[in-house]
Design an enzyme around this catalytic site. Structure first.
Site, PDB file in Angstrom:
ATOM      1  N   GLN A  48       2.130   1.838  -3.418  1.00  0.00           N
ATOM      2  CA  GLN A  48       1.140   2.222  -4.423  1.00  0.00           C
ATOM      3  C   GLN A  48       0.749   3.694  -4.303  1.00  0.00           C
ATOM      4  OE1 GLN A  48      -2.261  -0.422  -4.425  1.00  0.00           O
ATOM      5  NE2 GLN A  48      -0.967  -2.219  -4.011  1.00  0.00           N
ATOM      6  N   CYS A  49       0.767   4.224  -3.075  1.00  0.00           N
ATOM      7  CA  CYS A  49       0.398   5.618  -2.853  1.00  0.00           C
ATOM      8  C   CYS A  49       1.639   6.500  -2.913  1.00  0.00           C
ATOM      9  CB  CYS A  49      -0.276   5.782  -1.486  1.00  0.00           C
ATOM     10  SG  CYS A  49      -1.805   4.839  -1.315  1.00  0.00           S
ATOM     11  N   THR A  50       1.418   7.767  -3.240  1.00  0.00           N
ATOM     12  CA  THR A  50       2.516   8.730  -3.214  1.00  0.00           C
ATOM     13  C   THR A  50       2.655   9.227  -1.782  1.00  0.00           C
ATOM     14  OG1 THR A  50       1.986   9.410  -5.465  1.00  0.00           O
ATOM     15  CG2 THR A  50       3.403  10.870  -4.195  1.00  0.00           C
ATOM     16  N   VAL A  51       3.563   8.610  -1.034  1.00  0.00           N
ATOM     17  CA  VAL A  51       3.779   8.982   0.362  1.00  0.00           C
ATOM     18  C   VAL A  51       4.801  10.109   0.379  1.00  0.00           C
ATOM     19  CG1 VAL A  51       4.526   8.187   2.629  1.00  0.00           C
ATOM     20  CG2 VAL A  51       3.250   6.645   1.122  1.00  0.00           C
TER      21      VAL A  51
ATOM     22  N   LEU B 200       0.820  -1.213   0.000  1.00  0.00           N
ATOM     23  CA  LEU B 200       0.000   0.000   0.000  1.00  0.00           C
ATOM     24  C   LEU B 200       0.853   1.262   0.000  1.00  0.00           C
ATOM     25  CD1 LEU B 200      -2.791   1.295   0.145  1.00  0.00           C
ATOM     26  CD2 LEU B 200      -2.675   1.115   2.643  1.00  0.00           C
TER      27      LEU B 200
END
Length: 684
Positions: free
Chosen positions: A557-560, A554
């Site tokens: 997949q996300c732009t952290v 996760l």
């Protein structure tokens, strides 16, 4: 002679239409800026209310939008007066205005016009005015005072009671007078088109005529410049008289008559003058409301004007004349309540941009910036931030593109979304476009729910037709817009927009985020000279883009990213676009060089990279790569040759070998490997 009485004159008064103040706002914002120099202005007055539009007052000098024009439109029964406008920059400057000093200044100018004889050729100079104002462009409040300089003798002017024109002239003379006015205005059959030079002249000479053998006397109109000193006796006896277009409908003359009497007395030495107050009814073609009176000028006025000094600046007003003419103080004009809220929003939103041209960047072309059509590929964190920054620059033609829906995790990070959007699961593109219109009602936003096909993301046979349609629609969007912003989460999601931007020679702007870092860059255009062309997002790669979302957790997949990084990237990418557009070479601007040209906003770098770990930032130049997998000539040519078939091969290629072979990267890598093996064999 009938018994004399003290002459009374109607006070000068002005009226500004709402359109005048709106035009002043525009002139101040776009042209006058910080200048307090006097701007030419034209006032208008009429001799009859019947010619006035709604809200007009024939007794006043009116100011309209036409007042600012060098050659204003003037109606048949209207008289233009010359003047000037001085607009102060601060309310303190306006409040410090010295009314007494200004009154003497304008009276001295009028005195000079009389002594020089200029007023005979241009009688309107006798009625020159000046309007002083302060315009609060934020609150749309205007303070103003107007002066029409009057030379008042220190002793009173006397006059006979007004008598109707029908008592002063015979019926045939009244009829002849009316006919002559029609000729002057070009309204009579056979009259010169457009009328004569007397058409808009507020003062003229009228001679009474009696033709031999005729019992019906007539009149003839002449310019005031035909008047002679020797005409004193005839003027006193009423053989001829001076007519002035008058604004007054009461039992006395209007303000237009006072300076005329003083000028006639001083310049010609006349002691008695017969005036006709011309008051017309244009609809009935009648001057029946006009009146006449004889005026006796005071003994304090000398017989003739003194000679003008060689130094015009040393001319002083004589002691027998006192300057007056300030209009009574008027309340402030507040336009905010009268403005359409949408128009108010537009004017107010542009104010900060217009102020840049006053002092900071006079050469800034705001119209060039505002007319850009921008396509935002991605409507998430970057898309929302970029849109807000575009609107700050006056760019409101924005198309949002995204395939996602607003989720609750988006609303605090993506500044165009609200809780309601997430609760309803609204499309990001639609929610962003509609939010922009709520912020700025005149925004021309559009939106598309669209998933951009990507290299390595396989397309099944059942999907091919839909994907082909999507690709064609997306290419049309690229063609229709001027600037394409790449704001997607994944690397491969930027490939097709990069390719199509290069194919159609568009300015492509690219922003990307890491955890603590960011990059903002512009792509070079294929039509740019090779020596100046900068690279695209893929020009530094030797690997084809592929599916980067497979087998990701996760957080992968996300732009952290640190929350402030996206705001920095959004601001920089828009500022970079504006600096590029305003560069002398526009979208073809080379990366900055020590000896290279700059735009009015400075440099237009190729890439801006920064991070928050050390709070550092650098500008970098990257050359365009002749074997780039997105913008190189071989890839562009292959797309032009095969179209969607080529794209389908790329989408269905999990390893990126199609792009590697077409671009020539694979051949380059093979050559490198062969050279390495040859070197190893040689060492052995």
């Amino acid at each position: 002679m009938p018994e004399l009485q003290t002459a009374a004159f109607e006070k000068f008064s002005s009226a500004q239409k709402i359109e005048f103040w709106f035009e002043l706002v525009r002139k101040k914002r776009d042209e006058m800026r910080l200048s307090t120099d006097e701007v030419p202005l034209t006032g208008f007055f009429r001799t009859s209310k019947s010619r006035c539009g709604s809200g007009s007052d024939h007794r006043k000098v009116e100011f309209t939008m036409e007042s600012f024009k060098a050659t204003p439109q003037v109606s048949d029964f209207e008289f233009p007066l010359p003047g000037g406008l001085v607009n102060f920059n601060t309310i303190e400057e306006y409040a410090a205005m010295n009314a007494t000093e200004l009154s003497r200044k304008h009276a001295t100018h009028l005195w000079r016009s009389i002594c020089s004889g200029e007023w005979l050729a241009t009688p309107a100079l006798l009625y020159r005015f000046a309007l002083y104002s302060f315009a609060d462009l934020k609150q749309y409040i205007f303070k103003h005072r107007t002066i029409l300089s009057i030379l008042a003798p220190t002793e009173l002017i006397q006059q006979t009671p007004l008598q109707p024109i029908s008592s002063f002239l015979s019926p045939s003379e009244v009829s002849s007078f009316t006919d002559e006015l029609d000729v002057v205005r070009g309204l009579a059959d056979g009259a010169p088109a457009g009328g004569s030079p007397l058409k808009h002249c507020p003062v003229f000479l009228v001679r009474r005529l009696t033709e031999s053998g005729s019992t019906d006397p007539t009149v003839a109109l002449h310019p005031l410049s035909t008047l002679q000193r020797a005409d004193a006796a005839g003027l006193a006896a009423g053989q001829f008289f001076v007519a002035c277009a008058d604004t007054c409908g009461a039992a006395h003359f209007g303000w237009v008559a006072r300076n005329l009497l003083v000028a006639l007395g001083l310049y010609f030495g006349f002691k008695e003058v017969t005036l006709v107050s011309l008051r017309e009814d244009p609809a009935a073609r009648s001057i029946a409301s006009s009146a006449a009176a004889k005026f006796v000028l005071p003994a304090c006025l000398p017989d003739g004007c003194p000679p003008l000094p060689e130094d015009a600046a040393s001319l002083e007003l004589p002691s027998y004349l006192k300057p007056v003419g300030w209009e009574s103080q008027k309340p402030d004009v507040n336009l905010k309540a009268t403005m359409d809220p949408v128009e108010l929003a537009e004017e107010s939103s542009q104010l900060n941009l217009r102020l840049m041209k006053w002092r900071a960047v006079p050469a800034l072309d705001l119209d060039l910036i505002a007319k850009q059509k921008c396509l935002l590929v991605g409507s998430g964190t970057l898309g929302c931030g970029v849109a807000r920054n575009l609107m700050k620059w006056g760019i409101t033609n924005i198309t949002f593109l995204d395939s996602g829906m607003v989720s609750h995790s988006n609303t605090v990070r993506q500044n165009l979304f609200e809780h309601k959007d997430a609760a309803e699961g609204r499309p990001k593109a639609q929610a962003a476009a509609e939010a922009c219109k709520r912020i700025y009602p005149k925004a021309k936003t559009d939106w598309r729910v669209m998933r951009i096909p990507m290299p390595g993301h396989a397309i099944s046979k059942n999907e091919e037709a839909d994907v082909q349609k999507t690709t064609a629609e997306f290419e049309t969007l690229v063609q229709e817009n001027d600037v394409v912003f790449l704001l997607t989460d994944s690397r491969e999601g930027r490939w097709l927009p990069t390719l199509l931007g290069a194919v159609h020679d568009k300015l492509v702007m690219n922003a990307a985020l890491g955890f603590e870092g960011y990059v903002a860059m512009r792509h070079g255009c294929p039509s740019t000279d090779k020596a100046d062309r900068v690279g695209c997002y893929f020009c530094t790669d030797v690997a084809s883009p592929a599916d980067s979302m497979r087998d990701r957790t996760l957080d992968q997949q996300c732009t952290v990213t640190r929350p402030g990084v996206s705001d920095m990237a959004c601001a920089l990418i828009v500022e970079l676009m504006v600096s590029t557009l305003t560069h002398p070479a526009g979208k073809h601007a080379p990366a900055p060089r020590d000896d290279g040209p700059q735009g009015c906003l400075g440099n237009a770098p190729h890439q801006i990279r920064g991070g928050l770990t050390f709070f550092d930032q650098a500008t970098i130049r990257g050359e365009s790569f002749e074997k780039c997998v997105a913008c190189s000539p071989p890839v562009i040519d292959e797309f032009k040759r095969r179209g969607f078939a080529f794209l389908l091969d790329v989408f269905n290629d999990p390893k990126g070998s199609v792009l590697a072979n077409v671009s020539g990267i694979q051949e380059m890598l093979d050559a490198i490997d062969h050279a390495d093996f040859a070197a190893i064999d040689s060492d052995e």
